[in-house]
Design an enzyme around this catalytic site. Structure first.
Site, PDB file in Angstrom:
ATOM      1  N   TYR A 131      -2.766  -8.978   6.413  1.00 42.66           N
ATOM      2  CA  TYR A 131      -3.699  -8.696   5.249  1.00 42.66           C
ATOM      3  C   TYR A 131      -4.943  -9.184   5.551  1.00 42.66           C
ATOM      4  CZ  TYR A 131      -4.273  -7.699   0.029  1.00 42.66           C
ATOM      5  OH  TYR A 131      -5.185  -7.178  -1.201  1.00 42.66           O
ATOM      6  N   HIS A 182     -10.379  -4.686   2.838  1.00 39.14           N
ATOM      7  CA  HIS A 182      -9.403  -4.029   1.933  1.00 39.14           C
ATOM      8  C   HIS A 182      -9.208  -5.176   1.141  1.00 39.14           C
ATOM      9  CE1 HIS A 182      -5.679  -2.514   1.255  1.00 39.14           C
ATOM     10  NE2 HIS A 182      -5.145  -3.509   1.755  1.00 39.14           N
ATOM     11  N   ASP A 215       1.928   2.267   7.172  1.00 40.10           N
ATOM     12  CA  ASP A 215       2.207   1.796   6.237  1.00 40.10           C
ATOM     13  C   ASP A 215       2.536   2.465   4.844  1.00 40.10           C
ATOM     14  OD1 ASP A 215       3.460  -0.479   5.134  1.00 40.10           O
ATOM     15  OD2 ASP A 215       2.410  -1.792   5.317  1.00 40.10           O
ATOM     16  N   TYR A 231       5.500  -6.239  -6.947  1.00 38.02           N
ATOM     17  CA  TYR A 231       5.473  -6.546  -6.806  1.00 38.02           C
ATOM     18  C   TYR A 231       5.224  -8.503  -7.089  1.00 38.02           C
ATOM     19  CZ  TYR A 231       0.242  -7.899  -8.092  1.00 38.02           C
ATOM     20  OH  TYR A 231      -0.545  -7.822  -8.618  1.00 38.02           O
TER      21      TYR A 231
HETATM   22 CA    CA Z   1      -0.030  -2.555   4.996  1.00 37.65          CA
END
Ligand code: CA
Length: 416
Positions: A129, A134, A234, A245
């Site tokens: 990540y 992002h 992805d 999550y």
């Molecule tokens: Ca990803």
């Protein structure tokens, strides 16, 4: 300089202008040729059967057995970086020096005549990540701009263990996943096809054989354990992700499919395109400190195509925007003694640049669906529709040498 990277080399095999695969690339893949999977490389549109090349004596003194007469590249990846380099240099030499023309042409096929296959059997898959923009964008949407980055983000290359069984090759269609979602203002979840299907623009690196369990790969050693890279989409189901999550991270929102490009471009081939990354502040812990330029300038592009319009570019980003580099990711991954193996795949995380034309997901491009993107046929996209094909491309370019990855292309079918 690595011999095969010499920008002045010219192959006697024809290479079309703007090809991703000049003599300086020499990527590795697996192709089905005459009903048999073998390792291959590619120059221009010519696919070269490496198993046949081995049998013709091309790797005499370099390889002790035919690692290319295999369904996957994993056994070749178990060799050392110096072996990978010798093989690539040898291929370069053969197809640059025209003394051997007749000797090796029996190993040739046209790209249109072969079916590409998964290049490696992916053992373990990790997703990082590591793009700051992002992480910031997602943090802004789901928290607030002041607390966009969580306290650990600037200290740890954050990642999670994903699922390898559903990593698929470019050209493989996917079905829209189904799962639980919590509709806005609802108290209980509903079950059905995902409504917010998204791509994530990523690159992934593929490792060689690591060290025994308990040992670590230091940041200075990391490159010896990285074979090469592919484009990595992805796939993500945002509505499923949002509900599931907490607290352990993504699960069914991510494990239904991730798509990769067919050709592994070696880290050696990418060396000429190294560049500086963003200055890391606060200073990282000693085991994450590196020297030299460790980012890579790789141009990235995402397109959407449907029955009603041809490939339309929705994002242009670059791998150089990564905050954490591959060396740091691998050093961090193994610092606790975790073992890695030949054919493991480690994805970068969505790569977003600083402006909204360079965002690496529909979540960011449409800002959670609040800013739909206009398509050439007048329709709008907040996320990906059934029937859409998502295409990702990647290439480096410098001093008249273009090293590319080809593409990863995936069509989305309605739920099964
Ligand atoms: Ca990803």
């Amino acid at each position: 300089m690595i011999n095969a990277n010499n920008p002045n080399l010219k192959s006697w095999i024809d290479v079309p202008k703007l090809s991703d695969f000049p003599i300086q690339n020499i990527p590795f893949g697996i192709a089905l040729i005459s009903n048999k999977k073998v390792a291959v490389t590619r120059i221009g549109d010519t696919v070269i059967n490496l198993s046949k090349l081995y049998l013709l004596g091309a790797f005499h003194g370099i390889l002790s057995e035919n690692y290319f007469d295999k369904e996957f590249l994993n056994d070749f990846l178990k060799l050392k970086k110096s072996d990978w380099r010798s093989v690539r240099n040898k291929i370069s030499e053969i197809f640059t020096n025209n003394i051997n023309i007749n000797k090796y042409t029996s190993s040739f096929c046209e790209i249109n005549e072969v079916q590409m296959c998964m290049p490696v059997k992916v053992g373990d898959y990790t997703d990082f990540y590591s793009s700051r923009q992002h992480a910031y964008n997602v943090g802004c949407m789901f928290r607030d701009p002041e607390n966009a980055l969580l306290p650990n983000w600037l200290h740890i290359p954050v990642g999670y263990h994903g699922r390898s069984s559903s990593i698929i090759l470019s050209g493989t269609d996917i079905y829209r996943p189904k799962g639980q979602q919590l509709p806005l203002n609802a108290k209980a979840p509903v079950f059905g096809p995902c409504k917010l299907l998204d791509f994530e623009l990523e690159m992934a690196f593929i490792t060689g054989e690591g060290k025994p369990l308990g040992d670590s790969i230091s940041i200075d050693e990391a490159e010896d354990y990285i074979f090469g890279m592919v484009i990595f989409n992805d796939w993500s189901a945002r509505d499923i992700q949002k509900w599931e999550y907490v607290p352990l991270g993504p699960f069914l929102a991510k494990n239904f499919a991730s798509s990769i490009s067919a050709w592994i471009v070696t880290l050696d081939a990418l060396e000429p395109f190294r560049c500086k990354g963003e200055l890391q502040k606060p200073e990282v812990l000693p085991y994450l400190k590196f020297t030299g330029d460790k980012n890579i300038d790789i141009n990235l592009e995402v397109q959407i195509q449907s029955d009603n319009f041809s490939a339309y570019t929705v994002s242009k980003s670059n791998y150089k925007y990564m905050y954490w580099n591959m060396n740091q990711q691998l050093a961090h991954h193994t610092v606790n003694g975790c073992d890695i193996h030949a054919g493991d795949m480690m994805a970068s995380g969505t790569i977003s640049g600083n402006d909204n034309s360079a965002y690496g997901s529909m979540l960011e491009l449409s800002w959670k669906g609040t800013k739909p993107i206009l398509m050439p046929d007048g329709s709008e996209r907040k996320f990906i529709n059934d029937g859409d094909t998502v295409i990702m491309k990647a290439h480096c370019s410098k001093a008249n040498v273009r090293i590319g990855f080809g593409e990863v292309r995936t069509k989305v079918l309605s739920s099964k």
